[in-house]
Design a protein around this motif. Structure first.
Motif, mmCIF file in Angstrom:
data_model
loop_
_atom_site.group_PDB
_atom_site.id
_atom_site.type_symbol
_atom_site.label_atom_id
_atom_site.label_comp_id
_atom_site.label_asym_id
_atom_site.label_seq_id
_atom_site.Cartn_x
_atom_site.Cartn_y
_atom_site.Cartn_z
ATOM 1 N N HIS A 179 18.582 52.833 47.394
ATOM 2 C CA HIS A 179 19.033 51.519 47.701
ATOM 3 C C HIS A 179 18.331 50.954 49.340
ATOM 4 C CE1 HIS A 179 20.176 47.157 46.162
ATOM 5 N NE2 HIS A 179 21.476 47.826 47.382
ATOM 6 N N LEU A 180 19.464 51.353 50.163
ATOM 7 C CA LEU A 180 19.316 51.297 51.303
ATOM 8 C C LEU A 180 17.810 51.360 52.121
ATOM 9 C CD1 LEU A 180 22.909 52.829 52.854
ATOM 10 C CD2 LEU A 180 22.052 50.217 52.370
ATOM 11 N N ASP B 133 14.964 49.205 53.884
ATOM 12 C CA ASP B 133 14.501 49.776 54.805
ATOM 13 C C ASP B 133 13.123 49.360 54.245
ATOM 14 O OD1 ASP B 133 14.515 50.693 57.288
ATOM 15 O OD2 ASP B 133 13.518 53.023 56.840
ATOM 16 N N LEU C 19 19.878 51.159 59.241
ATOM 17 C CA LEU C 19 19.254 51.542 57.979
ATOM 18 C C LEU C 19 18.901 52.922 58.307
ATOM 19 C CD1 LEU C 19 17.995 48.751 56.175
ATOM 20 C CD2 LEU C 19 20.364 49.096 55.597
ATOM 21 N N ARG D 127 21.595 55.234 56.556
ATOM 22 C CA ARG D 127 21.134 57.172 55.099
ATOM 23 C C ARG D 127 20.682 58.427 55.339
ATOM 24 N NH1 ARG D 127 15.703 55.513 55.598
ATOM 25 N NH2 ARG D 127 15.478 56.877 53.900
#
Length: 148
Positions: A32-33, A37, A52, A56
């Motif tokens: 999701h991140l 990003d 971010l 991650r």
């Protein structure tokens, strides 16, 4: 957005991970991140992407080292759900304001994701990600960009 589209996405995840583990949740948060990003990177706003990327990397470390990180379980689930629902709403709003056909794009991404199945099942690579078999076809999102 049709609730059927959300249902199709949920069904896809149920087929891929019928009994998600803590590590699966951590991996999905990292995915999701990664998408957030990519969105920020598409606007060339790089200082935010560094933060971010660090989050991650930490998610990957937790998963790879088998740490028993309980941040997901100990989090405020009501706040998490509220934030996720708000992200869906605000992402849909951005798409609308940009003139994108987000519903059409979602259908195309679902079609592409389904092309990763082989005989109704997913094959995973050594990192636990769904592999892209010969049957896989990239989504064509150009028709959904709109007139803006």
């Amino acid at each position: 957005m049709s609730s059927n589209l959300i249902g199709n996405i949920v069904d896809w995840f149920k087929a891929a991970k019928p009994e998600p583990t803590h590590d699966d949740v951590i991996a999905q948060v990292a995915c999701h991140l990664e998408e957030v990003d990519e969105f920020i990177d598409s606007m060339d706003i790089h200082p935010f992407t560094e933060h971010l990327e660090e989050v991650r990397r930490n998610c990957k470390k937790i998963r790879d080292k088998g740490h028993s990180d309980k941040s997901i379980e100990n989090s405020d689930h009501l706040e998490m759900l509220d934030a996720l629902a708000d992200q869906i709403v605000t992402a849909t709003g951005v798409a609308y304001m940009m003139g994108f056909d987000v519903e059409g794009a979602l259908k195309e991404v679902i079609r592409s994701n389904n092309s990763k199945m082989v005989d109704g099942k997913f094959i995973f690579d050594e990192n636990g990600k769904i592999a892209k078999p010969e049957s896989f076809s990239e989504p064509n999102l150009k028709p959904f960009l709109g007139d803006k």
